[in-house]
Design an enzyme around this catalytic site. Structure first.
Site, short mmCIF file in Angstrom:
data_model
loop_
_atom_site.label_atom_id
_atom_site.label_comp_id
_atom_site.label_asym_id
_atom_site.label_seq_id
_atom_site.Cartn_x
_atom_site.Cartn_y
_atom_site.Cartn_z
N GLN A 217 0.83 -1.22 0.00
CA GLN A 217 0.00 0.00 0.00
C GLN A 217 0.86 1.27 0.00
O GLN A 217 0.31 2.37 0.02
CB GLN A 217 -0.93 0.01 1.22
CG GLN A 217 -1.89 -1.16 1.29
CD GLN A 217 -2.99 -1.08 0.22
OE1 GLN A 217 -3.17 -0.07 -0.46
NE2 GLN A 217 -3.72 -2.17 0.05
N LYS A 240 -1.95 -3.11 -7.47
CA LYS A 240 -2.40 -1.93 -6.72
C LYS A 240 -1.68 -0.68 -7.23
O LYS A 240 -1.95 0.42 -6.79
CB LYS A 240 -2.15 -2.11 -5.23
CG LYS A 240 -2.94 -3.28 -4.62
CD LYS A 240 -2.69 -3.38 -3.14
CE LYS A 240 -3.05 -4.74 -2.57
NZ LYS A 240 -4.47 -5.03 -2.52
N1 PLP Z 1 -0.43 -6.71 2.03
C1 PLP Z 1 -1.26 -5.65 2.04
C2 PLP Z 1 -1.00 -4.51 2.99
C3 PLP Z 1 -2.34 -5.61 1.17
O1 PLP Z 1 -3.17 -4.56 1.18
C4 PLP Z 1 -2.56 -6.71 0.29
C5 PLP Z 1 -3.72 -6.73 -0.60
O2 PLP Z 1 -4.79 -6.24 -0.28
C6 PLP Z 1 -1.65 -7.77 0.32
C7 PLP Z 1 -0.60 -7.74 1.20
C8 PLP Z 1 -1.79 -8.94 -0.60
O3 PLP Z 1 -1.53 -8.57 -1.90
P1 PLP Z 1 -1.73 -9.62 -3.09
O4 PLP Z 1 -3.07 -10.24 -2.86
O5 PLP Z 1 -1.68 -8.80 -4.32
O6 PLP Z 1 -0.64 -10.60 -3.00
#
Ligand code: PLP
Length: 420
Positions: A217, A240
């Site tokens: 984030q 993201k």
């Molecule tokens: N860490 C944080 C702070 C997140 O907001 C997210 C996704 O919402 C993730 C990890 C996991 O990301 P991904 O599902 O793209 O691996």
């Protein structure tokens, strides 16, 4: 095609940010939902993609499609150049000392699991601990619990205060000798809190404890310099930050990567395979078994190009203004409680409305064309801390507008009445 700057870097201020021009790059933002203009405030979940990224993926399949590293033909070279080019761009994007320290992954979840299985599991002994925090996404909790359970180790969580800020002294107190790794979000996906990563890294380094930072984030909102942060591992997810889904990276210090065994075995990660034993390629390739998301990384290259053209000075100025405006407007709503009021925040606003369930509100907001997320946001321990099952979350991006904030607040006032 590259993005046109919305403002010049030297004149970066919210007043000069041409958001309407920026929005022209994002085709999906022109959509209507339930016959209403879309207000997309679910950016912490996944960002929308500019046409530069969509075009790069499209061009990859139309003009360059081939597998990487396995072909000497022209198309294979072009695909490899796009994939390896994304590694170069990502290395610069986070100021990694070397492109060889950038492992391309499918996203933060894979990046953290790679560290859990390849770095933590072989080192953990019974009685050891991993330190994380109460505000983490499950991706920065569950992998540690799985490997800790296998090793007879435990996972500890550093506390936060009511405002949603990490209690740094407690984090430091918890850095006891049995802690073999500390893991913290750069920015909370629920609260928007920016954690003081440099300070945490300094404290960890003093005690010889490596620090992993979940940057999911942070990278969409601020320039990241892993060398200045002083951490050991930095995990990023691409979707993201304007890039396609299924892209991401793990940055790790060279000495860690060299000491880590491969996690996945297969093609492209070996030097020589014999039944008497296999020797592996050097990092980062030893962690990249199998065919990667080549088209996705072609899009990733375009996403980084887009950030570079827009510039983080301009992005931060505009997002800062939007966050302040949205927070102020939400405070006008009777019975609304903000969850997460840290002094330093990225544009993520969680809240509750007295007398209304978060999910009911989100469902009714959708009918007004407003996309927000409701639920636990993959952060059960944080919900437990606040004593709530769910919050509503409006998460903003640089392509959002003040008018969208107004439309969101008007819709919220309308649907709140329906539930009262
Ligand atoms: N860490 C944080 C702070 C997140 O907001 C997210 C996704 O919402 C993730 C990890 C996991 O990301 P991904 O599902 O793209 O691996």
């Amino acid at each position: 095609m590259t993005a046109k700057p919305a403002t010049t870097a030297s004149a970066a201020s919210a007043a000069t940010f041409d958001v309407e021009r920026v929005r022209e790059d994002f085709p999906l933002l022109a959509r209507r939902v339930h016959d209403k203009p879309l207000v997309y405030f679910d950016n912490a979940n996944t960002s929308q993609k500019p046409r530069q990224v969509i075009d790069a993926v499209d061009a990859h399949y139309r003009e360059h499609n081939a597998n990487v590293a396995r072909a000497v033909h022209q198309l294979g070279e072009e695909a490899t150049a796009a994939y390896e080019g994304a590694r170069d761009q990502l290395a610069k994007f986070i100021n990694a000392p070397s492109r060889d320290e950038v492992v391309l992954t499918s996203g933060t979840t894979q990046s953290i699991n790679l560290v859990a299985y390849s770095y933590a599991l072989p080192r953990l002994k019974p009685g050891d601990a991993i330190l994380t925090t109460v505000m983490e996404h499950h991706a920065n909790i569950v992998p540690w619990q799985i490997v800790a359970a296998r090793a007879g180790a435990t996972v500890k969580a550093a506390p936060i205060d009511e405002r949603g800020e990490l209690i740094v002294e407690k984090f430091v107190e918890l850095l006891t000798p049995e802690v073999k790794l500390a893991c913290v979000a750069h920015v909370s996906n629920v609260l928007g809190t920016v954690n003081p990563v440099r300070e945490l890294a300094r404290e960890c380094r003093r005690r010889g404890i490596p620090l992993l930072v979940d940057g999911s984030q942070a990278v969409p909102h601020r320039p990241v310099d892993v060398q200045a942060l002083g951490c050991d591992f930095y995990a990023v997810t691409g979707h993201k930050m304007l890039a396609p889904t299924g892209t991401g990276l793990l940055w790790a210090r060279r000495e860690h990567l060299d000491a880590m065994p491969p996690f996945f075995g297969g093609g492209e990660m070996i030097r020589e395979v014999k039944f008497s034993g296999t020797t592996f390629a050097e990092a980062p390739h030893k962690f990249e078994a199998g065919t990667p998301n080549i088209a996705g990384f072609a899009g990733m290259g375009a996403a980084i190009g887009y950030y570079r053209t827009l510039g983080f000075d301009a992005i931060r100025a505009w997002e800062g203004e939007l966050l302040a405006y949205a927070t102020e407007r939400l405070r006008e709503i009777p019975g609304l409680r903000l969850v997460g009021e840290a002094a330093e925040k990225e544009p993520v606003i969680s809240f509750l409305v007295e007398g209304a369930q978060a999910t009911d509100l989100a469902t009714l907001l959708d009918l007004e064309g407003v996309a927000v997320r409701s639920g636990h946001h993959c952060a059960h321990p944080l919900m437990q801390f606040y004593g709530v099952p769910a919050t509503l979350r409006a998460s903003l991006a640089f392509y959002n507008t003040r008018e969208e904030v107004d439309a969101f607040v008007a819709a919220l006032l309308k649907v709140r009445k329906l539930l009262m």
